[in-house]
Write a protein that holds these residues in place. Structure first.
Motif, PDB file in Angstrom:
ATOM      1  N   GLU A   3       0.706  -0.971   0.038  1.00 41.79           N
ATOM      2  CA  GLU A   3       0.089  -0.234  -0.225  1.00 41.79           C
ATOM      3  C   GLU A   3       1.043   1.163  -0.177  1.00 41.79           C
ATOM      4  O   GLU A   3       2.333   0.896   0.446  1.00 41.79           O
ATOM      5  N   TYR A   4       0.457   2.306  -0.839  1.00 32.65           N
ATOM      6  CA  TYR A   4       0.979   3.260  -0.710  1.00 32.65           C
ATOM      7  C   TYR A   4       0.396   5.345   0.174  1.00 32.65           C
ATOM      8  O   TYR A   4      -0.480   4.983  -0.377  1.00 32.65           O
ATOM      9  N   SER A   5       1.287   5.875   0.214  1.00 29.92           N
ATOM     10  CA  SER A   5       0.683   7.148   0.347  1.00 29.92           C
ATOM     11  C   SER A   5       1.333   7.757  -0.718  1.00 29.92           C
ATOM     12  O   SER A   5       2.481   8.344  -0.821  1.00 29.92           O
ATOM     13  N   TYR A   6       0.411   9.048  -1.370  1.00 29.34           N
ATOM     14  CA  TYR A   6       0.725   9.723  -2.333  1.00 29.34           C
ATOM     15  C   TYR A   6       0.866  10.478  -1.945  1.00 29.34           C
ATOM     16  O   TYR A   6       0.373  11.971  -0.836  1.00 29.34           O
ATOM     17  N   LEU A   7       1.316  11.951  -2.342  1.00 25.30           N
ATOM     18  CA  LEU A   7       2.113  13.681  -2.486  1.00 25.30           C
ATOM     19  C   LEU A   7       1.722  13.715  -3.592  1.00 25.30           C
ATOM     20  O   LEU A   7       2.851  14.037  -4.300  1.00 25.30           O
ATOM     21  N   VAL A   8       0.895  14.877  -4.348  1.00 28.16           N
ATOM     22  CA  VAL A   8       1.116  15.840  -4.750  1.00 28.16           C
ATOM     23  C   VAL A   8       1.518  16.856  -4.915  1.00 28.16           C
ATOM     24  O   VAL A   8       0.990  17.550  -4.774  1.00 28.16           O
TER      25      VAL A   8
END
Length: 61
Positions: A3-8
């Protein structure tokens, strides 16, 4: 399963390559982020998507 956490991040068109590199390097070193996707727009702005793994502790018996 991973599972990944994303930051834009959005870097405006006046941002130099050196400044963009420094920003991404700091996120990678201190926040454990890795580059997932980079979009360079015709006006020179950049949209950067970073990701990092979510590590969940599992109970062991």
């Amino acid at each position: 399963m991973l599972e990944y956490s994303y930051l834009v991040l959005y870097l405006p068109r006046g941002t130099s390559r050196d400044t963009a590199r420094r920003i991404l390097t700091e996120h990678a070193e201190y926040g454990d982020w890795e580059l997932d996707r980079l979009r360079l727009y015709p006006d020179g702005s950049r949209r950067v998507q970073l990701r990092r793994r979510i590590i969940r502790a599992r109970r062991t018996f």
